[in-house]
Design an enzyme around this catalytic site. Structure first.
Site, PDB file in Angstrom:
ATOM      1  N   LYS A 112      94.397  -3.165 -25.215  1.00 42.73           N
ATOM      2  CA  LYS A 112      95.635  -3.153 -25.827  1.00 42.73           C
ATOM      3  C   LYS A 112      96.587  -1.771 -25.320  1.00 42.73           C
ATOM      4  CE  LYS A 112      95.355  -6.780 -28.910  1.00 42.73           C
ATOM      5  NZ  LYS A 112      94.377  -7.256 -28.462  1.00 42.73           N
TER       6      LYS A 112
HETATM    7  C1  LIG Z   1      93.551  -8.505 -28.034  1.00 43.43           C
HETATM    8  C2  LIG Z   1      92.185  -8.462 -27.496  1.00 43.43           C
HETATM    9  C3  LIG Z   1      91.776  -9.637 -26.623  1.00 43.43           C
HETATM   10  C4  LIG Z   1      92.684 -10.793 -26.425  1.00 43.43           C
HETATM   11  O1  LIG Z   1      93.731 -10.690 -25.695  1.00 43.43           O
HETATM   12  P1  LIG Z   1      95.040 -11.643 -25.722  1.00 43.43           P
HETATM   13  O2  LIG Z   1      95.714 -11.117 -24.700  1.00 43.43           O
HETATM   14  O3  LIG Z   1      95.375 -11.607 -27.030  1.00 43.43           O
HETATM   15  O4  LIG Z   1      94.639 -13.103 -25.031  1.00 43.43           O
HETATM   16  C5  LIG Z   1      90.647  -9.709 -26.062  1.00 43.43           C
HETATM   17  N1  LIG Z   1      89.654  -8.620 -26.430  1.00 43.43           N
HETATM   18  C6  LIG Z   1      90.033  -7.446 -26.965  1.00 43.43           C
HETATM   19  C7  LIG Z   1      88.988  -6.137 -27.098  1.00 43.43           C
HETATM   20  C8  LIG Z   1      91.300  -7.302 -27.515  1.00 43.43           C
HETATM   21  O5  LIG Z   1      91.694  -6.309 -28.201  1.00 43.43           O
END
Ligand SMILES: *Cc1c(COP(=O)(O)O)cnc(C)c1O
Length: 495
Positions: A112
């Site tokens: 993120k």
């Molecule tokens: C948010 C997240 C995901 C999923 O990503 P999306 O864009 O929501 O599909 C996968 N792994 C981690 C560690 C995340 O924080």
């Protein structure tokens, strides 16, 4: 001519990139999508020599066409700096024949950060461009991860404030510690007596409160959202796929224009959609491999063409993928519906009313770029163990879901195309699950002890993000009733 963005639910709504960043969501509930996907018109030889920041400029400038070069470069420099613990920003690690693209070297050691470290800067520039004089107040409800990444991104960014609500007894001890130790003069973290849904509902209410909006405007504030459907989060995620491809070429791992596959552990469908956009820009990607955990709504969708969220919600060791409504999928739906806004709106209405919708056979035919599969909890743990056993490389449970699904893809297809696996979290963020998967006894030991042991056996340093919260002082201890959320926000803003 500026590239405009339109709503997936009403094509007549057209806004500039900066307006889309400011609004987040269209008023009709639709998501903003670019009218066309721009081509990646940069020579591979040139890309191969570029830093992450330079690549980011090339990719993002094609989408954010109403930003000046100076503005965009300023955003990029402020985002991708020493907050990341490696100058490469997103390094590639080869293990067991695949390339792991490590997207967890930012402030909160999960992917993120890749977008949330730049979104605040895109937002303040967008505000200036659109003559918004108010201070932007970001409101977020979090079940753990997004809140911390948003706090870290917005902390001390001039012209912004951020308030994060979390369920007081609904996040892990490490997640809570990460949030309540957050520094920054413009940040506020508030626990609520309630669960995540209460926090989310409360925040939505504040967003929709017209009287509050007027009071805020009079005091020089306006709300905005750092939600994952904002194009200001999606576009920065395209960058690392282009960067990874160029690095593979620069390192002699692939030939010019050789196709690669991309494997993405998926929840809200944002990360994999960014890879799809990279492909549409012209990046030589063959298959987009969509990996789910036991909440396998997307796997079922790719199998049957029917999206159905009416099922049990399963808590897994990859909590950031425990999602039954993948919001960003709407952008793909719109695209495979040939930009038919009415069809899109009808399906999303069915989703909100009945929890499901079905796509047409013609739409299904356009899903050939994708392969979907899922990993059970047992398979995920096994994958962590096997990869470590074979190579000494330790991955987190989210990445392990992707790695496991990639294994299934190889079995199903025998496809020898080289693959990049998006590695979305540091194993130190999910130390307990990782150590359990590695067969270590965890009972009665705290997460810091486990991190020390993980460091020893993986030969990697404990990230600053974990080291810091070991001893950091608690700076936020406000806990309120759900009914007091509005007053808590006003108090923080001095209203
Ligand atoms: C948010 C997240 C995901 C999923 O990503 P999306 O864009 O929501 O599909 C996968 N792994 C981690 C560690 C995340 O924080």
């Amino acid at each position: 001519m500026d590239l405009l963005y339109r709503s997936t639910r009403d094509s007549s709504v057209q806004v500039t990139a900066s307006q889309a960043v400011l609004k987040g969501l269209s008023a009709d509930g639709g998501l903003f999508v670019p009218n066309t996907i721009p081509a990646l018109d940069v020579e591979l030889e040139k890309l191969a020599e570029m830093s992450y920041q330079e690549t980011a400029y090339e990719v993002m400038s094609r989408f954010l066409t109403d930003f000046t070069e100076e503005e965009l470069k300023g955003c990029i420099e402020r985002a991708y700096d020493a907050k990341f613990d490696t100058p490469e920003i997103a390094p590639l690690v080869k293990a067991d024949g695949a390339y792991y693209l490590e997207l967890f070297h930012g402030a909160t050691i999960a992917f993120k950060d890749m977008a949330l470290s730049i979104l605040p800067h895109l937002m303040t520039v967008s505000a200036r461009k659109n003559q918004v004089k108010n201070e932007i107040v970001i409101l977020t409800a979090t079940s753990g991860d997004t809140g911390k990444a948003a706090l870290a991104g917005f902390a001390d960014v001039p012209g912004t404030r951020i308030v994060v609500f979390y369920p007081k007894n609904g996040v892990s001890p490490i997640q809570e510690k990460q949030m309540v130790t957050q520094k920054g003069a413009n940040v506020k973290v508030i626990g609520i007596h309630g669960n995540f849904d209460d926090a989310q509902t409360g925040v939505k209410k504040l967003f929709g409160d017209k009287a509050l909006e007027e009071e805020m405007a009079a005091a020089g504030f306006q709300f905005s959202s750092a939600n994952s459907i904002n194009i200001g989060r999606l576009i920065p995620q395209i960058v690392y796929y282009v960067y990874a491809y160029a690095k593979l070429y620069a390192n002699g791992e692939i030939e010019k224009n050789e196709k690669i596959n991309v494997v993405v552990p998926t929840g809200n469908f944002g990360n994999i959609l960014a890879a799809y956009y990279a492909k549409q820009m012209g990046l030589p990607i063959e298959k987009l491999i969509c990996a789910s955990n036991e909440n396998k709504v997307l796997f079922d969708f790719f199998q049957t063409g029917s999206y159905d969220k009416n099922r049990d919600f399963i808590l897994t060791s990859s909590p950031s993928m425990d999602i039954l409504i993948s919001s960003n999928l709407e952008r793909l739906i719109y695209r495979i519906a040939d930009s038919d806004d009415r069809a899109d709106a009808a399906m999303m209405k069915a989703l909100s009313e009945n929890g499901k919708y079905e796509i047409t056979p013609a739409m299904r035919e356009k899903l050939g770029d994708f392969y979907g599969n899922f990993a059970s909890e047992q398979e995920t743990a096994r994958t962590i163990f096997d990869l470590y056993d074979k190579t000494g490389y330790v991955i987190d449970p989210h990445t392990a879901v992707a790695s496991c699904v990639y294994g299934k893809y190889l079995k199903d297809t025998g496809d020898q195309t080289k693959a990049v696996i998006a590695s979305t979290a540091s194993p130190y963020k999910f130390t307990r699950s990782v150590m359990e998967a590695l067969g270590k006894s965890c009972e009665g030991r705290d997460d810091f002890e486990l991190a020390d042991e993980l460091s020893g056996l993986s030969g990697t340093e404990i990230p600053k993000a974990v080291e810091e919260i070991r001893t950091a002082p608690v700076l936020h201890d406000t806990v309120v009733e759900i009914s007091e959320m509005k007053n808590a926000v006003k108090k923080f803003l001095g209203m």
